[in-house]
Design a protein around this motif. Structure first.
Motif, PDB file in Angstrom:
ATOM      1  N   VAL A   1      17.783  63.889  14.138  1.00  0.00           N
ATOM      2  CA  VAL A   1      18.505  64.465  13.000  1.00  0.00           C
ATOM      3  C   VAL A   1      19.035  65.862  13.323  1.00  0.00           C
ATOM      4  O   VAL A   1      19.911  66.373  12.632  1.00  0.00           O
ATOM      5  N   GLU A   2      18.500  66.455  14.398  1.00  0.00           N
ATOM      6  CA  GLU A   2      18.954  67.787  14.786  1.00  0.00           C
ATOM      7  C   GLU A   2      20.407  67.725  15.287  1.00  0.00           C
ATOM      8  O   GLU A   2      20.868  66.687  15.744  1.00  0.00           O
ATOM      9  N   ARG A   3      21.110  68.838  15.176  1.00  0.00           N
ATOM     10  CA  ARG A   3      22.473  68.889  15.705  1.00  0.00           C
ATOM     11  C   ARG A   3      22.392  68.852  17.227  1.00  0.00           C
ATOM     12  O   ARG A   3      21.737  69.696  17.842  1.00  0.00           O
ATOM     13  N   PRO A   4      23.044  67.871  17.878  1.00  0.00           N
ATOM     14  CA  PRO A   4      22.851  67.687  19.323  1.00  0.00           C
ATOM     15  C   PRO A   4      23.668  68.654  20.183  1.00  0.00           C
ATOM     16  O   PRO A   4      24.535  68.245  20.961  1.00  0.00           O
ATOM     17  N   THR A   5      23.384  69.946  20.047  1.00  0.00           N
ATOM     18  CA  THR A   5      24.046  70.925  20.903  1.00  0.00           C
ATOM     19  C   THR A   5      23.402  70.894  22.289  1.00  0.00           C
ATOM     20  O   THR A   5      22.302  70.367  22.465  1.00  0.00           O
TER      21      THR A   5
ATOM     22  N   VAL B   1       5.633  68.405  13.099  1.00  0.00           N
ATOM     23  CA  VAL B   1       6.770  69.261  12.752  1.00  0.00           C
ATOM     24  C   VAL B   1       8.046  68.483  13.031  1.00  0.00           C
ATOM     25  O   VAL B   1       8.109  67.711  13.988  1.00  0.00           O
ATOM     26  N   SER B   2       9.043  68.655  12.196  1.00  0.00           N
ATOM     27  CA  SER B   2      10.316  67.978  12.459  1.00  0.00           C
ATOM     28  C   SER B   2      11.002  68.653  13.639  1.00  0.00           C
ATOM     29  O   SER B   2      10.822  69.858  13.883  1.00  0.00           O
ATOM     30  N   SER B   3      11.782  67.880  14.363  1.00  0.00           N
ATOM     31  CA  SER B   3      12.479  68.453  15.524  1.00  0.00           C
ATOM     32  C   SER B   3      13.411  69.569  15.074  1.00  0.00           C
ATOM     33  O   SER B   3      13.529  70.604  15.739  1.00  0.00           O
ATOM     34  N   LYS B   4      14.074  69.387  13.921  1.00  0.00           N
ATOM     35  CA  LYS B   4      14.981  70.419  13.425  1.00  0.00           C
ATOM     36  C   LYS B   4      14.228  71.695  13.078  1.00  0.00           C
ATOM     37  O   LYS B   4      14.672  72.800  13.425  1.00  0.00           O
ATOM     38  N   ARG B   5      13.080  71.561  12.417  1.00  0.00           N
ATOM     39  CA  ARG B   5      12.281  72.744  12.052  1.00  0.00           C
ATOM     40  C   ARG B   5      11.793  73.464  13.301  1.00  0.00           C
ATOM     41  O   ARG B   5      11.815  74.703  13.365  1.00  0.00           O
TER      42      ARG B   5
END
Length: 201
Positions: free
Chosen positions: A132-136, A95-99
């Motif tokens: 690729v995820e937004r680094p919040t 699974v993608s980190s963003k998903r």
């Protein structure tokens, strides 16, 4: 009381049985995140990564886009899935980190439940496209907790990324970012994947 012998024995060579098993495996492949061509992904690197995972060691595959990182991770997940009895629950997933983060958030709003717990406990997790995820702060803390939990449980994790581990630490910033990168470095063998962008071929 005498037992009555079975008049017939179910064989996996029976065409109907094979069809049922194949249907079960296709369903499991979808649950494992293996769709399209990735369902049958095959690569030497993927086999190497699967061998490492069997021994409890994770892998961090990094390099330019299109060099086969996701393909190799999918191969390892496929091998993990196919190595178990078809009737057992899925023991590997890509699974993608963003998903994954989106699924965790959806769980808060009554959507997909247990996404994070499932990622923590599955036998083999392939976390695709880390970075690729937004680094919040929330995203970094969630990923840090996931990596920590899997490392403490001795569960192997395969990670793919366009960034070296040190670059990830800088990208995420702060102590949680450094801590997560350090955990990854300790739990995974870093492997640079080089070559031409295969998507153009």
């Amino acid at each position: 009381m005498r037992s009555t012998p079975c008049s017939s024995v179910v064989s996996r060579d029976d065409p109907e049985v094979r069809a049922i098993i194949e249907a079960i495996m296709e369903s499991k492949a979808r649950k494992a995140g293996l769709t399209g061509a990735y369902r049958h992904a095959e690569s030497d690197l993927g086999r190497r990564v699967w061998s490492m995972a069997e021994g409890g060691r994770g892998a961090y595959l990094w390099g330019e886009p299109g060099t086969g990182k996701t393909w190799a991770a999918s191969c390892a997940v496929r091998m993990a899935m196919e190595s178990q009895d078809p009737l057992r629950p899925v023991a590997a997933r890509i699974v993608s980190s963003k998903r994954l983060l989106d699924d965790v958030k959806a769980g808060y709003d009554g959507g997909i439940q247990g996404a994070l717990e499932g990622a923590r406990t599955i036998r083999l997790l392939a976390l695709d496209d880390l970075g690729v995820e937004r680094p919040t702060d929330w995203a970094i803390e969630t990923l840090a907790e996931l990596i920590d939990a899997r490392t403490m449980a001795g569960l192997p994790t395969i990670v793919t990324s366009n960034y070296r581990i040190g670059q990830l630490a800088s990208l995420w910033g702060g102590m949680p970012g450094k801590r997560t990168a350090s955990r990854l470095a300790g739990a995974c063998e870093a492997i640079e994947v080089t070559g031409r962008d295969r998507r153009w071929e």
